[in-house]
Design an enzyme around this catalytic site. Structure first.
Site, PDB file in Angstrom:
ATOM      1  N   TRP A   1      48.194   9.729 -50.606  1.00  0.00           N
ATOM      2  CA  TRP A   1      49.276   8.841 -50.384  1.00  0.00           C
ATOM      3  C   TRP A   1      49.482   8.993 -48.684  1.00  0.00           C
ATOM      4  CZ3 TRP A   1      48.766   5.005 -52.907  1.00  0.00           C
ATOM      5  CH2 TRP A   1      48.882   5.034 -54.315  1.00  0.00           C
TER       6      TRP A   1
ATOM      7  N   ASP B   1      58.149  10.111 -47.952  1.00  0.00           N
ATOM      8  CA  ASP B   1      57.693   9.169 -49.048  1.00  0.00           C
ATOM      9  C   ASP B   1      58.100   9.959 -50.221  1.00  0.00           C
ATOM     10  OD1 ASP B   1      56.259   7.796 -51.200  1.00  0.00           O
ATOM     11  OD2 ASP B   1      54.368   7.859 -50.181  1.00  0.00           O
TER      12      ASP B   1
ATOM     13  N   LYS C   1      57.845   5.207 -60.304  1.00  0.00           N
ATOM     14  CA  LYS C   1      57.454   6.514 -60.700  1.00  0.00           C
ATOM     15  C   LYS C   1      58.662   7.299 -61.777  1.00  0.00           C
ATOM     16  CE  LYS C   1      53.269   6.129 -58.784  1.00  0.00           C
ATOM     17  NZ  LYS C   1      53.405   6.164 -57.401  1.00  0.00           N
TER      18      LYS C   1
HETATM   19  C1  LIG Z   1      52.553   5.620 -56.195  1.00  0.00           C
HETATM   20  C2  LIG Z   1      52.680   6.133 -55.017  1.00  0.00           C
HETATM   21  C3  LIG Z   1      52.682   5.381 -53.685  1.00  0.00           C
HETATM   22  C4  LIG Z   1      51.939   3.912 -53.975  1.00  0.00           C
HETATM   23  O1  LIG Z   1      53.079   3.190 -54.456  1.00  0.00           O
HETATM   24  P1  LIG Z   1      52.802   1.546 -54.432  1.00  0.00           P
HETATM   25  O2  LIG Z   1      54.333   1.195 -54.773  1.00  0.00           O
HETATM   26  O3  LIG Z   1      52.072   1.230 -55.506  1.00  0.00           O
HETATM   27  O4  LIG Z   1      52.637   0.938 -53.253  1.00  0.00           O
HETATM   28  C5  LIG Z   1      52.686   6.016 -52.477  1.00  0.00           C
HETATM   29  N1  LIG Z   1      53.202   7.044 -52.451  1.00  0.00           N
HETATM   30  C6  LIG Z   1      53.361   7.971 -53.584  1.00  0.00           C
HETATM   31  C7  LIG Z   1      53.696   9.332 -53.210  1.00  0.00           C
HETATM   32  C8  LIG Z   1      53.012   7.409 -54.877  1.00  0.00           C
HETATM   33  O5  LIG Z   1      53.196   8.378 -55.818  1.00  0.00           O
END
Ligand SMILES: *Cc1c(COP(=O)(O)O)cnc(C)c1O
Length: 360
Positions: free
Chosen positions: A102, A171, A195
């Site tokens: 990511w 993030d 998540k």
């Molecule tokens: C799942 C995830 C993403 C991507 O998320 P989307 O909503 O599918 O764009 C980005 N960063 C992390 C840490 C993730 O777990």
């Protein structure tokens, strides 16, 4: 319905209470006689819902007054682009720490708008640790980190220190709301909901208000944080139902006693599982001990010659699903977000013990 424990990394398990009340909202939202699914986002009820959800998250995360909460679409992935579009000066540069797939994707998007200094990376060891003692570049506008690495199972226990002319961007898709954090350390935090907050379709952004003023380049209206902030996330039609499920999850968290209580439960759940991985002769953790995630727990067979599928089928027969590791790590991964009950972790541990008796 047979009890299933869903260890998926995302979309992931949600509190049953949040699902049940969301079903009520679909049938008859706040006694309006209408389903939330068919209601205008301009209706009093939906405007109230957004206000309530925002207030709940401000309360839970103790978000200071000089920050705004936005409910956006496009997932965490769109934030990889929106962050540099809005926050990176023309010909400017930003620091990124590469702790997994990511982060790597975030770096690729930033490179489209300016220079990226990758000031730390654990790629050399298949991302099994968090790089520490990083040196912030003198000319960087911000430092971007991924607080929890969903795929590899590493997590920051302490955030990097930065100086006053720069700010942290994080993030936090897979560990936001799992514990208390000091929001004031960050310029911007983003998290895809699916998540640890709710269903897919909505992305939480927490942004320090002074950062709205930055206007480095001409960007599409929908990409501008200012657009969404000035219209309380209702510049266009927002993902109303996803926000409703988020709100029900936040209410559940508040009833539980807030994020300190949640953090204790998360420590306990992860502690039990890591202890078993460590004890069990068939399994091991591929992750550096001090950086192990409390949310995503990868584990692999300890060279025992058994096919992964044998264990996955063994788990499935006991109602434990989605334990397959990400293809880039292999083995197994138990995602044990807030909504995974301790009972689910205990059943997994019993299953690992039973498997050891049968196969070792
Ligand atoms: C799942 C995830 C993403 C991507 O998320 P989307 O909503 O599918 O764009 C980005 N960063 C992390 C840490 C993730 O777990």
């Amino acid at each position: 319905m047979k009890k299933i424990y869903n260890f998926s990394a995302g979309p992931a398990c949600l509190p049953q209470q949040a699902i049940n009340s969301s079903i009520e909202s679909i049938k008859n939202f706040k006694q309006s006689g209408m389903s939330l699914l068919e209601m205008s986002h301009r209706s009093v009820q939906v405007v109230d819902l957004f206000e309530e959800t925002t207030n709940n998250i401000i309360e839970l995360l103790n978000i200071p007054k000089n920050y705004s909460v936005l409910w956006l679409q496009g997932g965490a992935s769109l934030q990889f682009s929106m962050v540099p579009m809005n926050l990176l000066p023309i010909a400017g540069s930003a620091d990124y720490i590469d702790t997994g797939s990511w982060s790597a994707k975030a770096i690729i998007e930033c490179e489209k708008f300016g220079k990226v200094n990758v000031i730390g990376s654990s790629k050399d060891s298949n991302y099994s640790y968090i790089p520490k003692d990083v040196q912030i570049s003198s000319n960087s506008s911000y430092l971007h980190i991924t607080s929890n690495n969903t795929i590899y199972g590493t997590q920051y226990k302490n955030f990097p220190e930065i100086n006053n002319n720069t700010f942290l961007v994080a993030d936090m898709s897979s560990d936001i709301l799992s514990k208390t954090i000091d929001i004031s350390k960050f310029g911007l935090i983003y998290a895809g909901a699916q998540k640890n907050i709710g269903p897919a379709g909505v992305t939480l952004v927490i942004i320090r208000s002074d950062l709205f003023e930055l206007k480095y380049r001409d960007i599409p209206t929908m990409m501008s944080y200012n657009t969404h902030a000035s219209k309380d996330s209702m510049f266009n039609t927002p993902p109303v139902f996803s926000v409703c499920v988020v709100n029900e999850t936040l209410k559940w968290l508040k009833q539980l006693g807030g994020l300190d209580s949640m953090a204790n439960i998360n420590e306990l759940k992860a502690g039990l599982l890591y202890e078993e991985i460590n004890r069990n002769t068939l399994f091991k953790s591929p992750i550096n001990k001090e950086d192990r995630s409390l949310m995503n727990v990868p584990f692999i067979f300890d060279d025992n010659g058994i096919d992964d599928k044998v264990f996955l089928d063994f788990c499935l027969a006991r109602g434990l699903t989605t334990l397959k590791g990400h293809r880039s790590v292999g083995g197994f991964r138990a995602s044990i977000y807030n909504a995974m009950p301790q009972k689910g972790v205990e059943v997994l541990i019993e299953t690992m013990q039973e498997f050891e008796k049968r196969y070792s």
